[in-house]
Design an enzyme around this catalytic site. Sequence first.
Site, PDB file in Angstrom:
ATOM      1  N   HIS A 117       0.785  -1.239  -0.103  1.00 26.37           N
ATOM      2  CA  HIS A 117       0.104  -0.035  -0.109  1.00 26.37           C
ATOM      3  C   HIS A 117       0.984   1.210  -0.153  1.00 26.37           C
ATOM      4  O   HIS A 117       1.652   1.549   0.772  1.00 26.37           O
ATOM      5  CB  HIS A 117      -1.006  -0.037   1.250  1.00 26.37           C
ATOM      6  CG  HIS A 117      -2.013  -0.660   1.001  1.00 26.37           C
ATOM      7  ND1 HIS A 117      -2.641  -1.799   1.877  1.00 26.37           N
ATOM      8  CD2 HIS A 117      -2.708  -1.419  -0.037  1.00 26.37           C
ATOM      9  CE1 HIS A 117      -3.650  -2.563   1.514  1.00 26.37           C
ATOM     10  NE2 HIS A 117      -3.710  -2.179   0.191  1.00 26.37           N
ATOM     11  N   GLU A 144       1.563   3.732   3.309  1.00 29.43           N
ATOM     12  CA  GLU A 144       1.845   3.459   4.521  1.00 29.43           C
ATOM     13  C   GLU A 144       3.312   3.506   4.499  1.00 29.43           C
ATOM     14  O   GLU A 144       4.239   2.400   4.570  1.00 29.43           O
ATOM     15  CB  GLU A 144       1.292   2.081   4.544  1.00 29.43           C
ATOM     16  CG  GLU A 144      -0.427   1.877   4.388  1.00 29.43           C
ATOM     17  CD  GLU A 144      -1.063   0.516   4.342  1.00 29.43           C
ATOM     18  OE1 GLU A 144      -0.284  -0.646   4.319  1.00 29.43           O
ATOM     19  OE2 GLU A 144      -2.174   0.620   4.083  1.00 29.43           O
ATOM     20  N   ARG A 180      -3.212   4.959  -2.070  1.00 28.86           N
ATOM     21  CA  ARG A 180      -3.132   3.500  -1.694  1.00 28.86           C
ATOM     22  C   ARG A 180      -2.768   2.499  -2.617  1.00 28.86           C
ATOM     23  O   ARG A 180      -1.845   1.329  -2.435  1.00 28.86           O
ATOM     24  CB  ARG A 180      -4.537   2.989  -1.119  1.00 28.86           C
ATOM     25  CG  ARG A 180      -4.696   1.547  -0.820  1.00 28.86           C
ATOM     26  CD  ARG A 180      -6.221   1.263  -0.097  1.00 28.86           C
ATOM     27  NE  ARG A 180      -6.484   0.087   0.289  1.00 28.86           N
ATOM     28  CZ  ARG A 180      -6.318  -0.602   1.206  1.00 28.86           C
ATOM     29  NH1 ARG A 180      -5.860  -0.098   2.382  1.00 28.86           N
ATOM     30  NH2 ARG A 180      -6.785  -1.917   1.312  1.00 28.86           N
ATOM     31  N   HIS A 200       2.417  -3.568   6.813  1.00 30.25           N
ATOM     32  CA  HIS A 200       1.262  -2.480   6.549  1.00 30.25           C
ATOM     33  C   HIS A 200       1.145  -1.412   7.619  1.00 30.25           C
ATOM     34  O   HIS A 200       2.188  -1.620   8.721  1.00 30.25           O
ATOM     35  CB  HIS A 200       0.008  -3.047   6.247  1.00 30.25           C
ATOM     36  CG  HIS A 200      -0.087  -3.744   5.086  1.00 30.25           C
ATOM     37  ND1 HIS A 200      -1.015  -3.448   4.101  1.00 30.25           N
ATOM     38  CD2 HIS A 200       0.064  -5.058   4.508  1.00 30.25           C
ATOM     39  CE1 HIS A 200      -1.067  -4.117   3.133  1.00 30.25           C
ATOM     40  NE2 HIS A 200      -0.161  -5.354   3.481  1.00 30.25           N
ATOM     41  N   GLU A 244       0.530  -4.592  10.892  1.00 26.24           N
ATOM     42  CA  GLU A 244      -0.030  -3.358  11.162  1.00 26.24           C
ATOM     43  C   GLU A 244       0.908  -2.529  11.774  1.00 26.24           C
ATOM     44  O   GLU A 244       0.666  -2.415  12.895  1.00 26.24           O
ATOM     45  CB  GLU A 244      -1.428  -3.143  11.101  1.00 26.24           C
ATOM     46  CG  GLU A 244      -2.397  -3.977  10.170  1.00 26.24           C
ATOM     47  CD  GLU A 244      -2.584  -3.069   9.095  1.00 26.24           C
ATOM     48  OE1 GLU A 244      -2.169  -2.202   8.650  1.00 26.24           O
ATOM     49  OE2 GLU A 244      -3.072  -3.841   8.070  1.00 26.24           O
TER      50      GLU A 244
HETATM   51  O1  0X9 Z   1      -7.101  -4.134   4.039  1.00 32.56           O
HETATM   52  C1  0X9 Z   1      -6.084  -4.435   4.156  1.00 32.56           C
HETATM   53  O2  0X9 Z   1      -5.628  -4.535   2.973  1.00 32.56           O
HETATM   54  C2  0X9 Z   1      -5.092  -4.545   5.443  1.00 32.56           C
HETATM   55  N1  0X9 Z   1      -5.144  -3.341   6.131  1.00 32.56           N
HETATM   56  S1  0X9 Z   1      -4.804  -1.910   5.406  1.00 32.56           S
HETATM   57  O3  0X9 Z   1      -5.129  -0.859   6.525  1.00 32.56           O
HETATM   58  N2  0X9 Z   1      -3.018  -1.882   5.613  1.00 32.56           N
HETATM   59  O4  0X9 Z   1      -5.332  -1.696   4.336  1.00 32.56           O
HETATM   60  C3  0X9 Z   1      -5.582  -5.714   6.010  1.00 32.56           C
HETATM   61  C4  0X9 Z   1      -5.201  -6.780   5.344  1.00 32.56           C
HETATM   62  C5  0X9 Z   1      -5.440  -8.253   6.112  1.00 32.56           C
HETATM   63  N3  0X9 Z   1      -5.304  -9.453   5.450  1.00 32.56           N
HETATM   64  C6  0X9 Z   1      -6.365  -9.851   4.697  1.00 32.56           C
HETATM   65  N4  0X9 Z   1      -7.689  -9.206   4.655  1.00 32.56           N
HETATM   66  N5  0X9 Z   1      -6.283 -10.908   3.809  1.00 32.56           N
HETATM   67 ZN    ZN Z   2      -2.021  -1.676   3.919  1.00 32.07          ZN
END
Ligand code: 0X9
Ligand code: ZN
Length: 299
Positions: free
Chosen positions: A64, A67, A118, A187, A262
């Site tokens: 992303h 980040e 993003r 992330h 995260e």
């Molecule tokens: O939503 C996401 O891609 C991740 N959070 S973020 O705030 N960095 O965008 C979490 C991803 C967790 N993993 C999956 N959902 N597979």
């Molecule tokens: Zn992310």
Amino acid sequence: RTPFGYYPRYQEIETYLHELSEKYRNIVTVFSIGNSFEGRPIYVVKIASGGSNKPAVFIDAGIHAREWIAPSTALHAIHELATNKNNSYLYENVDWYIVPCLNPDGYEYTHTDYRFWRKTRSNSGSRCPGTDANRNFDYKWMTIGASSSPCEDTYAGPKPFSEPETQALRDFLLANKQAIKVYLTLHSYGNWLLHPWGWTDKLPENEPILRKVGLDAAEALSSKYGTRYTVGSSTVLLYAAAGGSDDWAMAVAGIELSYTIELPGGRFDPLPNNIAKVGHETFEAFVVFQTYVENKYIN
Ligand code: 0X9
Ligand code: ZN
């Protein structure tokens, strides 16, 4: 020590990696695993002491674009492994593969045009460019928590692995899946140590070990400056979102343990004077994953 006390541009990262690989040529190798949509090389840094058939820890960052603390934390780990002789035991029996910035086009765009971008910067003819690389992996693709609208931040792409960046990661992980025992993807933000599944609230059958190693890592991390993380399944703790790299790494590539970390922040990054602190404490977690791999796969 951390390589940059600020959030560097991609070119600075490239220069740094090449200099490091020249200075520490017996342990650091830098190679490209493919090019981004706009043609930037995507680098893997291998830190290893030589020999073959060693198990490995894999870390990526910058899936992303906005980040920023994630690439900086990966660069800190590269720096810490390569330059601190006290860490040589960490690559004696275990290899490290670190991709400090998987989405360089998006990363540059957050520096030049829009801080909160993003996605990637691909353009398939829509008026809105970019795909959410973390919805683009081919496992349960587009089944939940992803958008089919190119203008949305969670756009999953026109098809699975439509992006050169996710293709590069896929191909590298598949080529090295025998060696790689732990997949870590950095992330931000929120201090979460997330394991699969990200697409269902069912837990994977290896949840007990994912949880145990994750808790060990979080504890080691907190021992540095007291930073607390919450450990658990992505869907249970956050939300269901399919097509993530973490689920694909475990379900399809067959990598034993997979986590999304995260890092701390808040829309989206710690101030530059905290980069080193986050780097240091997160490195303690990486050491726990390395120790798990070494204990399980060596002797
Ligand atoms: O939503 C996401 O891609 C991740 N959070 S973020 O705030 N960095 O965008 C979490 C991803 C967790 N993993 C999956 N959902 N597979
Ligand atoms: Zn992310």
